[in-house]
Structures are given as structure tokens and as C-alpha cells.
Write a protein that holds these residues in place. Structure first.
Motif, PDB file in Angstrom:
ATOM      1  N   THR A 134      76.655  46.917 -89.186  1.00 16.80           N
ATOM      2  CA  THR A 134      77.171  45.805 -88.081  1.00 16.80           C
ATOM      3  C   THR A 134      76.112  44.928 -87.943  1.00 16.80           C
ATOM      4  O   THR A 134      75.048  45.160 -87.594  1.00 16.80           O
ATOM      5  CB  THR A 134      77.800  46.313 -86.930  1.00 16.80           C
ATOM      6  N   ILE A 135      76.458  43.517 -88.159  1.00 16.01           N
ATOM      7  CA  ILE A 135      75.536  42.373 -87.616  1.00 16.01           C
ATOM      8  C   ILE A 135      76.287  41.902 -86.047  1.00 16.01           C
ATOM      9  O   ILE A 135      77.203  41.550 -85.994  1.00 16.01           O
ATOM     10  CB  ILE A 135      75.624  41.196 -88.520  1.00 16.01           C
ATOM     11  N   ILE A 136      75.050  41.599 -85.157  1.00 14.96           N
ATOM     12  CA  ILE A 136      75.572  41.033 -84.041  1.00 14.96           C
ATOM     13  C   ILE A 136      75.467  39.519 -84.022  1.00 14.96           C
ATOM     14  O   ILE A 136      74.145  39.167 -84.349  1.00 14.96           O
ATOM     15  CB  ILE A 136      74.851  41.835 -82.705  1.00 14.96           C
ATOM     16  N   ALA A 137      76.176  38.936 -83.484  1.00 12.75           N
ATOM     17  CA  ALA A 137      76.200  37.416 -83.257  1.00 12.75           C
ATOM     18  C   ALA A 137      76.459  36.807 -82.148  1.00 12.75           C
ATOM     19  O   ALA A 137      77.650  37.493 -81.495  1.00 12.75           O
ATOM     20  CB  ALA A 137      76.751  36.481 -84.585  1.00 12.75           C
ATOM     21  N   PHE A 138      76.246  35.548 -81.689  1.00 13.93           N
ATOM     22  CA  PHE A 138      76.894  35.149 -80.346  1.00 13.93           C
ATOM     23  C   PHE A 138      78.205  34.463 -80.618  1.00 13.93           C
ATOM     24  O   PHE A 138      78.501  34.090 -81.685  1.00 13.93           O
ATOM     25  CB  PHE A 138      75.840  33.846 -79.888  1.00 13.93           C
ATOM     26  N   GLU A 139      79.061  34.375 -79.533  1.00 16.00           N
ATOM     27  CA  GLU A 139      80.231  33.634 -79.684  1.00 16.00           C
ATOM     28  C   GLU A 139      79.896  32.136 -79.796  1.00 16.00           C
ATOM     29  O   GLU A 139      78.841  31.582 -79.389  1.00 16.00           O
ATOM     30  CB  GLU A 139      80.890  33.727 -78.239  1.00 16.00           C
ATOM     31  N   ASN A 140      80.738  31.345 -80.598  1.00 14.13           N
ATOM     32  CA  ASN A 140      80.538  29.990 -80.745  1.00 14.13           C
ATOM     33  C   ASN A 140      79.286  29.516 -81.762  1.00 14.13           C
ATOM     34  O   ASN A 140      78.976  28.474 -81.612  1.00 14.13           O
ATOM     35  CB  ASN A 140      80.855  29.237 -79.822  1.00 14.13           C
ATOM     36  N   ALA A 141      78.713  30.828 -82.261  1.00 13.09           N
ATOM     37  CA  ALA A 141      77.617  30.444 -83.005  1.00 13.09           C
ATOM     38  C   ALA A 141      77.828  29.604 -84.332  1.00 13.09           C
ATOM     39  O   ALA A 141      79.155  29.637 -84.791  1.00 13.09           O
ATOM     40  CB  ALA A 141      77.007  31.901 -83.708  1.00 13.09           C
ATOM     41  N   GLY A 198      71.452  44.144 -87.388  1.00 12.22           N
ATOM     42  CA  GLY A 198      70.808  42.980 -87.137  1.00 12.22           C
ATOM     43  C   GLY A 198      71.440  42.317 -85.909  1.00 12.22           C
ATOM     44  O   GLY A 198      72.693  42.414 -85.933  1.00 12.22           O
ATOM     45  N   PHE A 199      70.663  41.365 -85.210  1.00 14.47           N
ATOM     46  CA  PHE A 199      71.304  40.433 -84.257  1.00 14.47           C
ATOM     47  C   PHE A 199      70.842  38.905 -84.625  1.00 14.47           C
ATOM     48  O   PHE A 199      69.544  38.806 -84.918  1.00 14.47           O
ATOM     49  CB  PHE A 199      70.580  40.600 -82.956  1.00 14.47           C
ATOM     50  N   ILE A 200      71.609  38.096 -85.133  1.00 15.76           N
ATOM     51  CA  ILE A 200      71.303  36.749 -85.343  1.00 15.76           C
ATOM     52  C   ILE A 200      71.730  35.727 -84.316  1.00 15.76           C
ATOM     53  O   ILE A 200      72.804  35.997 -83.521  1.00 15.76           O
ATOM     54  CB  ILE A 200      71.932  36.194 -86.542  1.00 15.76           C
ATOM     55  N   PHE A 201      70.795  34.621 -84.056  1.00 12.14           N
ATOM     56  CA  PHE A 201      71.157  33.788 -82.934  1.00 12.14           C
ATOM     57  C   PHE A 201      70.415  32.692 -83.126  1.00 12.14           C
ATOM     58  O   PHE A 201      69.484  32.490 -83.788  1.00 12.14           O
ATOM     59  CB  PHE A 201      70.623  34.351 -81.407  1.00 12.14           C
ATOM     60  N   GLU A 202      71.009  31.531 -82.488  1.00  8.70           N
ATOM     61  CA  GLU A 202      70.238  30.187 -82.603  1.00  8.70           C
ATOM     62  C   GLU A 202      69.611  30.199 -81.091  1.00  8.70           C
ATOM     63  O   GLU A 202      70.195  30.450 -80.523  1.00  8.70           O
ATOM     64  CB  GLU A 202      71.493  29.175 -82.489  1.00  8.70           C
ATOM     65  N   PRO A 203      68.276  30.277 -81.421  1.00  7.56           N
ATOM     66  CA  PRO A 203      67.468  30.223 -79.943  1.00  7.56           C
ATOM     67  C   PRO A 203      67.525  29.051 -79.288  1.00  7.56           C
ATOM     68  O   PRO A 203      67.244  27.953 -79.744  1.00  7.56           O
ATOM     69  CB  PRO A 203      65.841  30.556 -80.612  1.00  7.56           C
ATOM     70  N   LEU A 204      67.991  29.319 -78.157  1.00  8.14           N
ATOM     71  CA  LEU A 204      67.922  28.179 -76.788  1.00  8.14           C
ATOM     72  C   LEU A 204      68.912  27.273 -76.970  1.00  8.14           C
ATOM     73  O   LEU A 204      69.519  26.933 -75.942  1.00  8.14           O
ATOM     74  CB  LEU A 204      66.650  27.711 -76.662  1.00  8.14           C
TER      75      LEU A 204
END
Ligand SMILES: *Cc1c(COP(=O)(O)O)cnc(C)c1O
Length: 423
Positions: A134-141, A198-204
Motif C-alpha cells: 500500500t502507498i499512502i498519499a494526500f487527498e487532492n495530490a 511508502g508515503f508520498i507527498f508534495e512538501p508544504l
């Protein structure tokens, strides 16, 4: 036939419904923050051509570096071969990236940089004999348009035709002000109930979502939670990298370091498509083995293209000049002044600024969709006034090339104010 007529005969454009869209504008020349179309109409490029061009169009310094490289070694395959430009890019990045980043992998664009990171996160656990999928991501990423990148992206109308065909992604809320605890709890829940790799994110800053911003402390907390559970963290700095947030990388604001970083837009100053995914030694070591099957079987024909590397080196040189750092501060100051001027305007819902990024949300009677009617009205108004801005629904953002003059910036602000009054 004009260029525009020939275009409609042959070309298929990105994110475009050709039946209902307007004809594209044929640009024939660019210099600094300015573009000129085939009729010599002038435009201010207020979004750095989709966030790629910090140092201005037709930049002579980068062009010279590219020419020199093209006439020395334009390209050589990177499987079994190496070259000085790639090694120099690695050395330069090691100096400016968070300390824990030790290995760099080249590809061609933001989506492939993300694709590589997600594949590495999944294979990292496969190689260790642990089942984590499983990969974790933000809403609206937004992480790009290739399959794994699409799966991680939460802007649904981009991806609805492909639902059911994606890798396993679970989404958590963005820790915007007031929602931090909700986000932390959601992350803990997901980690408890899924085998997370993993957790993927756009930082800030979430770029494509309309420059949605959240605090570095909240991100540090989320990364900390991932670390406690051995979940790999991926900072997608494709938009935020190379000065946009006021520091070289958005992660420079964050107390915790990620396991991987994705870079692309602005890496080559908006000249040659190139991307990089960076890794910790620990991630690399999970692939380092006598068993060939544990290798990362991923590559692209133009991996580490020397010409792209030369452009990247010249761009990093430019970014590090005092002049450019002063420009970034100047634009930030100017944005903050503009923000003060309009934040209490009756038609303004909210404003946000970080580094050279500014966004304003305009009041709208109806729920504004990404490509809704207000968006079209705003876009057309800006184009008519000679300012390139691409609103996201009712959100207008500026992400100027760092070399944009004060006069040009004031014209962009003035045009945005007129637009707010108009809609
Ligand atoms: C643009 C973008 C991508 C995708 O990059 P492409 O070069 O368009 O494939 C990925 N992540 C983020 C944060 C982006 O802004």
C-alpha cells in the motif's frame, strides 16, 4: 495556413478537449519573463511555463552550456557507461540536498521520477521478503500522469477512466491549519490497517490542487509517524524544488528528512526534459546484492543525458548566485505586500504566499470545478491582457520566473485585481 491552423490539423495537446477548447496561441519567441506570439503580441509568463523556468526564457548562460556539451558529447547510453556531467550533477546535488540523500537516479520527467520512487518503495520491501503493497498519499495530490503516479494522484477527473486498474493507494487529509490532528490520526489508522510501503507527498505546497499550503511542523510529524513504522517517505519536490518556496527545497523547512526525493521542473531551468529521484544509502542497500533479481530493473533510453546534465549544472549555478537569491526574496516581499492589499477584498476568500508562490481564492456563487466557467472567464481575461496565468477553478496563482522585474510583477497584480473585480 497559419501555425494555429496547421496545429489543429496535426496536433493533440495535453489536458485538452479539442472539440470545445479554444485554439492554442502560437508562441514564436521568448526572452526573460516575456513571450511573443506569431502576431508579435507580448505576454508576461507569470507561471514560468508550468513552473519550469526560474531564470527566464532563452537564457544565454544555460544555452551556452548546452551548446558546449552538444559539441563535446551530446549523449551516450547510461547502461554500462558513465560521464562527467552526470557525476557533477550528483556532486552538486549532494551539496544542496538534505544530508541523508546519497544516491541519485536519472529519468526524464516528473511522472517518471515519481514512478521510480514508488517502484523502489514497493521493491524495497519485496527484496526484504516483507509483504507491503500500500502507498499512502494526500487527498487532492498531484504526482503525474503515468500509472503509479496517477494512482497516487487524488484529483479524480484526471484518473476516472482508469479506476480499478491502479496499485493500492490509501489517501489521508492534508494537514492544513486546524486539520493537523485529523491528518495525523488518519495516517496512524492507515498504517495500522494496511501493509504500507511508502508515503508520498508534495512538501508544504500542493501545486496542481491550487497551491494548497500546510506547515512544516505538521509534515515533520507525519514523517516521524512513518519512521516509527518503517514506512518509506517520498518527498515529491517536482514543483517545489530549486527555490520556489524561498529555500532551495521545501524539505529545507522540515525537521525530518525523507527517504526519497523527486526532482524535475526547474532542474534544467526549463530547457531540457530531465528528472532525478534521490535516495538514502539505506534504500539503495536493499537493492545491493549478489542476486541480480534484487536490482532495480528500471531505465529510460535518455537516462542521464549529458546535454540535460549540462543544463542542470548551469541552472544550479544560476540558482546559487546572490542575484537570484535576492530576486527570490524580492518577489516574496512583493507578494506579501500584494497579499496585504487584497486579503480583505470582498471578493477574496483567502490568500496564501510561500517563497515566489502566491495564490488567491476568489469568491464564487457555485462550486467551481477545475475547468469550470469562472476558470475559463478568468483565463481568457488574462490572455487578452497579455498575462499567462492558468487558474485552477476559482484559484488564481502566480509562480513567476525569478528574473521577473518589479514592473512586470506589478502588471500581473494589477491584472489579477481587475479580474477579481470583473468576475
Ligand atoms: C508536474 C508535477 C509532476 C509531473 O511532472 P511531469 O513532468 O509533468 O510528468 C509530478 N509531481 C508534481 C508535484 C508536479 O507538480
Amino acid at each position: 495556413m497559419t501555425l494555429t491552423e496547421k496545429d489543429s490539423q496535426y496536433l493533440w495537446h495535453p489536458y485538452t478537449q479539442h472539440k470545445t477548447s479554444q485554439t492554442p496561441i502560437a508562441i514564436s519567441r521568448g526572452e526573460g519573463a516575456l513571450l511573443w506570439d506569431e502576431n508579435n503580441k507580448e505576454y508576461i509568463d507569470a507561471i514560468a511555463s508550468w513552473w519550469v523556468n526560474p531564470f527566464g526564457h532563452s537564457n544565454k548562460f544555460i544555452a551556452d552550456a548546452i551548446y558546449k556539451q552538444l559539441t563535446t558529447l551530446e549523449h551516450v547510453l547510461f547502461g554500462g557507461f558513465t560521464h562527467e556531467p552526470a557525476i557533477k550533477v550528483a556532486e552538486r546535488l549532494m551539496e544542496i540536498l538534505p544530508d541523508n540523500q546519497q544516491k541519485i537516479f536519472f529519468s526524464d520527467n516528473g511522472s517518471t521520477a515519481v514512478e521510480v520512487a514508488i517502484k523502489v518503495a514497493l521493491q524495497y520491501f519485496f527484496n526484504k521478503g516483507e509483504k507491503r503493497t500500500t502507498i499512502i498519499a494526500f487527498e487532492n495530490a498531484f504526482h503525474g500522469d503515468t500509472f503509479a503516479a496517477m494512482a497516487a494522484s487524488g484529483i479524480s477527473f484526471y484518473t476516472q477512466a482508469f479506476q480499478g486498474m491502479f496499485i493500492d493507494v490509501v489517501r489521508i487529509p492534508v494537514p492544513v491549519k486546524g486539520q493537523e490532528e485529523v491528518s495525523f490520526e488518519a495516517l496512524k489508522n492507515v498504517i495500522q490497517n494496511h501493509n504500507c510501503a511508502g508515503f508520498i507527498f508534495e512538501p508544504l505546497v500542493q501545486g496542481a490542487a491550487g497551491m494548497v499550503m500546510y506547515e512544516a511542523e505538521a509534515l515533520a510529524k507525519l514523517i516521524g509517524i512513518c519512521k516509527e513504522h518503517n514506512v518509506l517517505t517520498i518527498a515529491d519536490e517536482v514543483m517545489t524544488g530549486f527555490g520556489k518556496t524561498g529555500k532551495t527545497f521545501a524539505m529545507d523547512y522540515v525537521a525530518e528528512n525523507p527517504d526519497m526525493i523527486c526532482l524535475s521542473k526547474a532542474l534544467t531551468g526549463g530547457t531540457i526534459p530531465m528528472a532525478i529521484t534521490t535516495f538514502t544509502q539505506e534504500v539503495f542497500d536493499a537493492f545491493y546484492d549478489d542476486d541480480i533479481n534484487k536490482a532495480l530493473f528500471h531505465g529510460h533510453t535518455f537516462t542521464a543525458n549529458p546535454t540535460g546534465c549540462a543544463a542542470a549544472l548551469a541552472s544550479i549555478d544560476l540558482l546559487q548566485t546572490n542575484e537570484m537569491q535576492t530576486n527570490i526574496e524580492r518577489i516574496n516581499k512583493s507578494h506579501l505586500e500584494f497579499q496585504k492589499r487584497i486579503e480583505n477584498h470582498s471578493k477574496v476568500v483567502t490568500t496564501r504566499t510561500l517563497g515566489v508562490i502566491f495564490a488567491v481564492e476568489i469568491k464564487s456563487d457555485s462550486e467551481e470545478s477545475y475547468y469550470g466557467s469562472m476558470r475559463t472567464k478568468l483565463y481568457n481575461f488574462f490572455i487578452e491582457k497579455g498575462v499567462v496565468l492558468r487558474p485552477v477553478g476559482n484559484i488564481v496563482y502566480i509562480l513567476p520566473p525569478y528574473i521577473m522585474t518589479d514592473e512586470q510583477l506589478q502588471k500581473v497584480y494589477k491584472t489579477i485585481l481587475e479580474a477579481i473585480e470583473m468576475v
